[in-house]
Design a protein around this motif. Structure first.
Motif, short mmCIF file in Angstrom:
data_model
loop_
_atom_site.label_atom_id
_atom_site.label_comp_id
_atom_site.label_asym_id
_atom_site.label_seq_id
_atom_site.Cartn_x
_atom_site.Cartn_y
_atom_site.Cartn_z
N PHE A 184 0.83 -1.19 0.00
CA PHE A 184 0.00 0.00 0.00
C PHE A 184 0.87 1.25 0.00
CE2 PHE A 184 -4.16 -1.74 2.02
CZ PHE A 184 -4.33 -2.55 0.90
N PRO A 185 0.56 2.25 -0.82
CA PRO A 185 1.36 3.49 -0.82
C PRO A 185 0.97 4.37 0.36
CG PRO A 185 -0.40 3.64 -2.43
CD PRO A 185 -0.47 2.24 -1.89
N MET A 186 1.97 5.09 0.87
CA MET A 186 1.75 6.05 1.95
C MET A 186 2.28 7.41 1.49
SD MET A 186 2.89 3.88 5.35
CE MET A 186 4.56 3.66 4.73
N THR A 207 5.85 3.16 -0.61
CA THR A 207 5.35 1.91 -0.03
C THR A 207 6.03 1.65 1.30
OG1 THR A 207 7.03 0.53 -1.06
CG2 THR A 207 5.02 0.95 -2.33
N PRO A 208 5.42 0.85 2.16
CA PRO A 208 6.06 0.52 3.44
C PRO A 208 7.45 -0.08 3.28
CG PRO A 208 3.76 -0.08 3.53
CD PRO A 208 4.03 0.32 2.11
N ALA A 221 8.80 9.57 9.04
CA ALA A 221 7.42 10.04 8.91
C ALA A 221 6.52 8.94 8.39
CB ALA A 221 7.38 11.26 7.98
N ALA A 222 6.99 8.21 7.39
CA ALA A 222 6.20 7.11 6.85
C ALA A 222 5.98 6.02 7.89
CB ALA A 222 6.89 6.53 5.61
N THR A 223 6.97 5.81 8.75
CA THR A 223 6.83 4.78 9.78
C THR A 223 5.75 5.16 10.78
OG1 THR A 223 9.17 4.20 9.55
CG2 THR A 223 8.07 3.52 11.57
N VAL A 224 5.71 6.43 11.17
CA VAL A 224 4.67 6.86 12.09
C VAL A 224 3.30 6.71 11.44
CG1 VAL A 224 3.74 8.83 13.37
CG2 VAL A 224 6.21 8.43 13.31
N ARG A 225 3.19 7.07 10.17
CA ARG A 225 1.91 6.90 9.46
C ARG A 225 1.50 5.43 9.43
NH1 ARG A 225 4.24 11.10 5.98
NH2 ARG A 225 2.92 12.96 6.13
N LEU A 226 2.46 4.55 9.23
CA LEU A 226 2.16 3.12 9.23
C LEU A 226 1.65 2.69 10.60
CD1 LEU A 226 2.27 0.36 7.79
CD2 LEU A 226 4.61 0.12 8.65
N GLY A 227 2.24 3.24 11.66
CA GLY A 227 1.79 2.91 13.01
C GLY A 227 0.34 3.29 13.24
N ALA A 270 13.81 2.05 -6.20
CA ALA A 270 12.49 2.27 -5.63
C ALA A 270 11.63 1.04 -5.85
CB ALA A 270 11.84 3.49 -6.27
N ILE A 271 10.73 0.80 -4.90
CA ILE A 271 9.80 -0.32 -5.02
C ILE A 271 8.45 0.26 -5.42
CG2 ILE A 271 8.71 -2.25 -3.80
CD1 ILE A 271 11.04 -2.23 -1.88
N PRO A 272 7.95 -0.03 -6.61
CA PRO A 272 6.68 0.55 -7.06
C PRO A 272 5.51 0.01 -6.26
CG PRO A 272 7.42 -1.14 -8.58
CD PRO A 272 8.52 -0.94 -7.61
N PRO A 273 4.52 0.87 -5.98
CA PRO A 273 3.35 0.40 -5.23
C PRO A 273 2.47 -0.50 -6.10
CG PRO A 273 3.04 2.67 -5.92
CD PRO A 273 4.44 2.31 -6.28
N ALA A 274 1.74 -1.39 -5.41
CA ALA A 274 0.84 -2.28 -6.13
C ALA A 274 -0.59 -1.75 -6.08
CB ALA A 274 0.89 -3.68 -5.52
N SER A 275 -0.82 -0.64 -5.41
CA SER A 275 -2.17 -0.10 -5.28
C SER A 275 -2.10 1.41 -5.28
CB SER A 275 -2.82 -0.61 -3.99
OG SER A 275 -4.02 0.08 -3.73
N GLU A 276 -3.16 2.06 -5.65
CA GLU A 276 -3.23 3.52 -5.67
C GLU A 276 -3.84 4.07 -4.39
OE1 GLU A 276 -1.86 5.42 -7.90
OE2 GLU A 276 -1.19 3.64 -8.97
N VAL A 277 -4.18 3.19 -3.45
CA VAL A 277 -4.79 3.64 -2.20
C VAL A 277 -3.72 4.27 -1.31
CG1 VAL A 277 -6.05 2.92 -0.15
CG2 VAL A 277 -6.52 1.84 -2.36
#
Length: 666
Positions: free
Chosen positions: A389-391, A428-429, A439-445, A643-650
């Motif tokens: 999932f993209p963040m 992506t995560p 910042a992305a890690t906090v969003r994942l939390g 870079a790892i491309p996201p598999a979803s646009e969410v």
């Protein structure tokens, strides 16, 4: 015969009556004495027969600790011991001991009648036991079997034990046991430990002067210690040299020349090269509730030669990293066997003699961004579909992290670069983990849920509580170093951490429960393998022949750069390195995992894997994720982490800072 007896009776009758009565009384006394002697002999010989002669070769009520290859480290008690063979003891030391303690050692049956008579006279005149007249064999018996007190009963038991020892062992065996057991002060039992303690050398290398010094202090090693009482030690040394000349062991000229020389001590405070490893083994021995001497020997999981090299590695690295550091920069190293939990190598600090606190086993520090792989493995375990999932890749309101101040944006300090530029798009995560994005890690939390995430992380075995704010996702909670290293073995073991770490081979722990799903552990592990391609990691990895190995590694620092970490593993083991101060003092203004922790980690990992780590790629190559093979690049070239491309646009979660890219300094 009858004629002889008849004549004897005739002569007896011709004697005066008073003389016949006196002779009869003497005969009765003699018979009574003979019977008494027989009873006493039988009694004490029976007592001596009950003792176990195996005690002669064991430490007195102690357990000897050896490394994993059987090399002696020390004892489980506070007494240091370094057993030697008679072949390794220089002749002048043997001569000095015999001349001082038992000049007739090679001729008596265990006790010296001349010495006993001399001691008996002295004791009679002093109305008590003041001298023992003990031979080397008697001293060995007293020491090995713990015969205490100054009583005639104890002395008789000692003599009969000495005679039994003489019957069952050779003189050389007795002398060897004696030299390995005699207490010589400063916690040293035996000439091997004493030679290293007092003179900083192996016993085979000590000189005549040093040998005479050791022999001279046997009777009272504390009173005549060459460290605390050099003048008295010299007097006893000179007496020993005089005795050696009298017995013909050395010439008068040699004795005179040696007496003119001073007593030179090179006090080795670590004595038998023990340091952190022996102190830790003793602590574990006590926790196990074992009695000293049972078992007589215990094996550690550590290797003594590795520990010696770790001492040098740690000092050299810290001196190179901060040559002018006045705050006592420290470090710690832990190497765990992924399957068994055995501690294969360990270093608790810069120098055991100046700081015996073992940071590896007892230290508690914030892991900072080195904590991220555990957070992501836990998040993927709780929500497997979050992997691709993209963040939002942008700054974060610091109120959501609660690090430092309450206003402003959260600074990205996880990556080892000088600054981070956000794309303003999504990430992506796994890409966030690859780049250490905070910042992305906090969003994942927040996406997974802080409470479920915190509870799941607790299953890793941390005994220190995690913070309630989202800052715990960025390693802002304190953790024990040994527990952090163990948690990372779960990433290597497909989600199951190793059993509780141990230092002694006789101890064991039950199999651990699964804390991550195998898929989550695999995702994180593969990302860590790719992360080893960071350009800033190149130089130390190439230097230690690890650059082309498939190793899962991750480095991190705390928000204020007080702590730097690097943790990496192959299929067999996990190695953790921490660099920092015991107090919250920054290592350096721009300290990073790559500069502070990775060089030492690479050196240690090369040592413990002997240059052949069991990498995660079966062929030992690079992860397929990389488009450019590392082996084709010179050391100075950079490798761009793909870079790892996201598999979803969410996009995960709402964010008030969903704007254009904003560079934030670390």
């Amino acid at each position: 015969m009858k004629f002889f007896l008849h004549k004897l009776r005739e002569r007896w009758r011709r004697l005066p009556t008073w003389l016949r009565r006196l002779g009869g009384a003497c005969a009765i006394v003699f018979l009574i004495g003979l019977v008494t002697l027989g009873i006493v002999w039988q009694h004490y010989a029976g007592i001596a027969a009950t003792y176990d002669m195996a005690a002669l070769t064991r430490g007195q009520n102690e357990t000897l600790i050896v490394d994993v290859r059987g090399e002696l480290i020390g004892s489980a008690s506070d007494i240091e011991r370094e057993p030697v063979t008679l072949q390794n003891v220089p002749p002048h030391l043997i001569q000095a001991v015999i001349a001082t303690e038992d000049a007739r050692f090679y001729s008596h049956p265990g006790f010296d009648l001349v010495g006993l008579m001399r001691a008996a006279v002295a004791n009679f005149t002093s109305h008590g036991i003041r001298q023992g007249g003990s031979t080397i064999t008697q001293q060995l018996a007293r020491n090995a079997f713990g015969l205490q007190g100054r009583t005639y009963e104890r002395k008789l038991t000692e003599i009969f034990l000495a005679m039994r020892i003489e019957r069952e062992r050779t003189k050389d065996q007795i002398l060897t046991d004696y030299l390995n057991r005699i207490y010589l002060g400063h916690g040293c039992s035996g000439v091997g430990a004493a030679a290293r303690c007092y003179f900083g050398k192996d016993v085979r290398d000590i000189t005549l002067i040093e040998a005479a010094t050791l022999a001279g202090i046997i009777k009272a090693p504390v009173t005549f210690s060459p460290i605390t009482q050099p003048k008295l030690a010299r007097q006893k040394r000179d007496l020993t040299l005089k005795r050696m000349a009298e017995t013909g062991a050395i010439t008068e000229a040699e004795a005179a020349a040696a007496q003119d020389a001073p007593v030179v001590v090179r006090h080795d405070k670590t004595r038998v090269r023990t340091g952190y490893m022996l102190a830790a083994a003793r602590a574990e021995f006590q926790r196990m509730g074992l009695k000293p001497g049972t078992p007589p020997t215990m094996s550690m999981t550590l290797r003594l030669d590795w520990q010696q090299r770790l001492d040098d590695m740690m000092r050299q690295h810290l001196d190179t990293l901060a040559p002018k550091d006045k705050n006592g920069l420290q470090g710690a190293v832990i190497v765990l066997d992924n399957r068994s939990g055995a501690i294969l190598a360990m270093q608790g600090g810069r120098d055991f003699t100046t700081s015996p606190f073992n940071r590896a086993l007892e230290g508690v520090r914030p892991p900072g961004t080195a904590f991220l792989p555990l957070v992501y493995a836990t998040a993927l375990t709780l929500q497997p579909d979050v992997t691709d999932f993209p963040m939002i890749d942008g700054p974060l309101d610091n109120k959501q992290a609660m690090i430092g101040g309450l206003v402003g944006t959260l600074g990205e300090w996880g990556a080892d670069g000088e600054a981070v530029t956000y794309t303003g798009g999504t990430i992506t995560p796994m890409q966030a983990l690859l780049e250490g994005r905070t910042a992305a890690t906090v969003r994942l939390g927040y996406q997974v849920g802080l409470d479920p995430l915190r509870a799941a992380l607790g299953r890793c075995g941390f005994t220190t509580p995690l913070r309630t704010e989202a800052a715990f996702t960025l390693g802002q909670s304190h953790a024990r170093l040994i527990e952090l290293a163990r948690a990372f073995t779960a990433i290597a073991n497909d989600g199951r951490p190793c059993p509780l770490p141990r230092l002694l081979l006789s101890s064991s722990s039950p199999r651990s429960d699964e804390v991550f799903t195998p898929a989550a552990a695999s995702h994180v592990r593969n990302t860590m393998i790719s992360g080893m391609m960071r350009p800033e990691y190149r130089k130390p990895l190439v230097e230690h022949k690890l650059a082309q190995k498939s190793i899962a590694g991750f480095g991190g620092v705390t928000y204020d750069r007080t702590d730097a970490w690097f943790i990496g593993s192959d299929r067999a083991l996990t190695c953790l390195v921490w660099i920092g101060h015991d107090k919250d003092i920054p290592i350096a203004p721009k300290a990073t995992a790559a500069t502070a922790a990775l060089p030492l980690w690479a050196a240690v990992f090369e040592m413990v894997t002997a240059g052949q780590p069991k990498g995660w790629d079966a062929k030992g190559g690079l992860p397929k994720l990389l488009a450019v093979p590392l082996r084709a690049l010179p050391v100075e070239d950079e490798v761009r982490v793909p870079a790892i491309p996201p598999a979803s646009e969410v996009v995960l979660g709402p964010d008030p800072y969903r704007t254009a890219a904003v560079p934030v300094a670390p």
